[in-house]
Motif scaffolding. Structure first.
Motif, PDB file in Angstrom:
ATOM      1  N   PRO A  39       0.829  -1.213   0.000  1.00 61.14           N
ATOM      2  CA  PRO A  39       0.000   0.000   0.000  1.00 61.14           C
ATOM      3  C   PRO A  39       0.860   1.258   0.000  1.00 61.14           C
ATOM      4  CG  PRO A  39      -0.675  -1.507   1.754  1.00 61.14           C
ATOM      5  CD  PRO A  39       0.588  -2.047   1.171  1.00 61.14           C
ATOM      6  N   GLU A  40       0.381   2.264  -0.698  1.00 62.72           N
ATOM      7  CA  GLU A  40       1.132   3.505  -0.764  1.00 62.72           C
ATOM      8  C   GLU A  40       1.172   4.191   0.600  1.00 62.72           C
ATOM      9  OE1 GLU A  40       1.193   7.397  -3.591  1.00 62.72           O
ATOM     10  OE2 GLU A  40       0.647   5.448  -4.407  1.00 62.72           O
ATOM     11  N   ILE A  41       0.014   4.265   1.250  1.00 58.87           N
ATOM     12  CA  ILE A  41      -0.091   4.917   2.564  1.00 58.87           C
ATOM     13  C   ILE A  41      -0.828   3.984   3.508  1.00 58.87           C
ATOM     14  CG2 ILE A  41      -1.042   6.869   3.847  1.00 58.87           C
ATOM     15  CD1 ILE A  41      -0.989   8.472   1.254  1.00 58.87           C
ATOM     16  N   VAL A  42      -0.333   3.892   4.736  1.00 62.21           N
ATOM     17  CA  VAL A  42      -1.006   3.116   5.768  1.00 62.21           C
ATOM     18  C   VAL A  42      -1.094   3.987   7.013  1.00 62.21           C
ATOM     19  CG1 VAL A  42      -0.860   1.106   7.285  1.00 62.21           C
ATOM     20  CG2 VAL A  42      -0.214   0.901   4.902  1.00 62.21           C
ATOM     21  N   ASN A  46      -3.156   6.722  14.243  1.00 67.14           N
ATOM     22  CA  ASN A  46      -3.322   8.113  13.793  1.00 67.14           C
ATOM     23  C   ASN A  46      -2.065   8.709  13.174  1.00 67.14           C
ATOM     24  OD1 ASN A  46      -6.038   8.242  14.602  1.00 67.14           O
ATOM     25  ND2 ASN A  46      -5.402   8.650  16.708  1.00 67.14           N
ATOM     26  N   GLU A  47      -1.172   7.862  12.700  1.00 75.17           N
ATOM     27  CA  GLU A  47       0.034   8.326  12.019  1.00 75.17           C
ATOM     28  C   GLU A  47       0.079   7.683  10.639  1.00 75.17           C
ATOM     29  OE1 GLU A  47       4.874   8.373  12.637  1.00 75.17           O
ATOM     30  OE2 GLU A  47       3.576   7.915  14.340  1.00 75.17           O
ATOM     31  N   GLU A  48       0.327   8.513   9.632  1.00 75.24           N
ATOM     32  CA  GLU A  48       0.401   8.001   8.264  1.00 75.24           C
ATOM     33  C   GLU A  48       1.834   7.632   7.914  1.00 75.24           C
ATOM     34  OE1 GLU A  48      -1.308  10.646   5.386  1.00 75.24           O
ATOM     35  OE2 GLU A  48      -3.342  10.050   5.924  1.00 75.24           O
ATOM     36  N   TYR A  49       1.978   6.464   7.307  1.00 74.35           N
ATOM     37  CA  TYR A  49       3.275   5.996   6.833  1.00 74.35           C
ATOM     38  C   TYR A  49       3.212   5.886   5.315  1.00 74.35           C
ATOM     39  CZ  TYR A  49       4.217   4.678  11.674  1.00 74.35           C
ATOM     40  OH  TYR A  49       4.398   4.708  13.023  1.00 74.35           O
ATOM     41  N   MET A  50       4.147   6.529   4.654  1.00 73.13           N
ATOM     42  CA  MET A  50       4.274   6.414   3.194  1.00 73.13           C
ATOM     43  C   MET A  50       5.048   5.128   2.943  1.00 73.13           C
ATOM     44  SD  MET A  50       2.679   9.106   2.275  1.00 73.13           S
ATOM     45  CE  MET A  50       3.042   9.289   0.557  1.00 73.13           C
ATOM     46  N   LEU A  51       4.360   4.014   3.077  1.00 74.70           N
ATOM     47  CA  LEU A  51       4.982   2.707   3.142  1.00 74.70           C
ATOM     48  C   LEU A  51       5.757   2.344   1.882  1.00 74.70           C
ATOM     49  CD1 LEU A  51       5.163   0.589   5.302  1.00 74.70           C
ATOM     50  CD2 LEU A  51       3.074  -0.436   4.426  1.00 74.70           C
ATOM     51  N   PRO A  77       6.239  -4.620  13.988  1.00 78.09           N
ATOM     52  CA  PRO A  77       5.114  -5.143  14.782  1.00 78.09           C
ATOM     53  C   PRO A  77       3.818  -4.348  14.583  1.00 78.09           C
ATOM     54  CG  PRO A  77       6.981  -4.590  16.206  1.00 78.09           C
ATOM     55  CD  PRO A  77       7.363  -4.232  14.819  1.00 78.09           C
ATOM     56  N   LYS A  78       3.943  -3.046  14.335  1.00 75.29           N
ATOM     57  CA  LYS A  78       2.753  -2.236  14.063  1.00 75.29           C
ATOM     58  C   LYS A  78       2.081  -2.690  12.771  1.00 75.29           C
ATOM     59  CE  LYS A  78       4.397   2.005  16.303  1.00 75.29           C
ATOM     60  NZ  LYS A  78       4.748   3.416  16.081  1.00 75.29           N
ATOM     61  N   LEU A  79       2.880  -2.992  11.760  1.00 78.68           N
ATOM     62  CA  LEU A  79       2.336  -3.473  10.497  1.00 78.68           C
ATOM     63  C   LEU A  79       1.659  -4.829  10.680  1.00 78.68           C
ATOM     64  CD1 LEU A  79       5.240  -2.519   8.071  1.00 78.68           C
ATOM     65  CD2 LEU A  79       2.988  -1.427   8.224  1.00 78.68           C
ATOM     66  N   GLN A  80       2.309  -5.705  11.416  1.00 79.30           N
ATOM     67  CA  GLN A  80       1.734  -7.033  11.656  1.00 79.30           C
ATOM     68  C   GLN A  80       0.414  -6.918  12.414  1.00 79.30           C
ATOM     69  OE1 GLN A  80       5.254  -8.652  13.508  1.00 79.30           O
ATOM     70  NE2 GLN A  80       5.831  -9.744  11.636  1.00 79.30           N
ATOM     71  N   GLU A  81       0.353  -6.012  13.371  1.00 81.01           N
ATOM     72  CA  GLU A  81      -0.879  -5.811  14.139  1.00 81.01           C
ATOM     73  C   GLU A  81      -1.987  -5.251  13.245  1.00 81.01           C
ATOM     74  OE1 GLU A  81      -3.640  -5.944  17.024  1.00 81.01           O
ATOM     75  OE2 GLU A  81      -1.661  -6.867  17.091  1.00 81.01           O
ATOM     76  N   LYS A  82      -1.646  -4.320  12.366  1.00 83.31           N
ATOM     77  CA  LYS A  82      -2.628  -3.739  11.439  1.00 83.31           C
ATOM     78  C   LYS A  82      -3.182  -4.830  10.525  1.00 83.31           C
ATOM     79  CE  LYS A  82      -4.534  -0.382   8.864  1.00 83.31           C
ATOM     80  NZ  LYS A  82      -5.651   0.399   9.272  1.00 83.31           N
ATOM     81  N   ALA A  83      -2.334  -5.703  10.030  1.00 81.77           N
ATOM     82  CA  ALA A  83      -2.790  -6.810   9.180  1.00 81.77           C
ATOM     83  C   ALA A  83      -3.699  -7.745   9.981  1.00 81.77           C
ATOM     84  CB  ALA A  83      -1.603  -7.574   8.608  1.00 81.77           C
TER      85      ALA A  83
END
Length: 156
Positions: A39-42, A46-51, A77-83
């Protein structure tokens, strides 16, 4: 050729139990992320990451700074939790087919980003990473084929 009505149906038709199980099964496979678009943005907490940009930029750097390493270690770990949150929504919420497919696509893209970041930390970029990936993909194909055969047997 896709019909324009098919898109409308996906937007209004709710996900059947069979479709839900199919999406969950594909999301939970060991290599669900293979070939998926990051994804371009995740947005996380409440924080945007230009992944996508972040991963491309990290791929161009030969040696990571301690700050970059710390940022990656905190983000994985934040990405894994979001998934995982997306997976739980897919499993429990009443969704349209389009919403469910979007959740699944985002989750697999996030998982791919997490794997790319892990590989970057472990130095698995380049030929060694590619050959390891091919070996793992071949192993997963065998596992998936066995699962498929077991599913067919159980349906008979």
């Amino acid at each position: 050729m896709k019909d324009g009505n098919n898109t409308n149906e996906k937007e209004t038709e709710y996900l059947s139990s069979q479709e839900r199980n199919k999406l969950l099964w594909s999301l939970r496979s060991d290599f669900a992320w293979a070939g998926k678009k990051i994804p371009e943005i995740v947005e996380i907490d409440n924080e945007e990451y230009m992944l996508r940009d972040m991963i491309e930029e990290l791929g161009e750097i030969d040696l990571l700074s301690p700050d970059e390493i710390a940022e990656i270690r905190a983000l994985i770990p934040k990405l894994q939790e979001k998934a995982k949150v997306n997976e739980e929504l897919l499993e429990t919420e009443e969704l349209t087919v389009a919403e469910a497919e979007a959740l699944c696509e985002e989750a697999t893209g996030i998982l791919r980003a997490a794997m790319d970041l892990k590989d970057r930390l472990e130095g698995k970029i380049g030929e060694k990473g590619a050959s390891e990936f091919k070996r793992m993909l071949n192993t997963q194909k065998l596992v998936d084929e066995k699962r498929w055969q077991e599913l067919i047997k159980s349906l008979k």
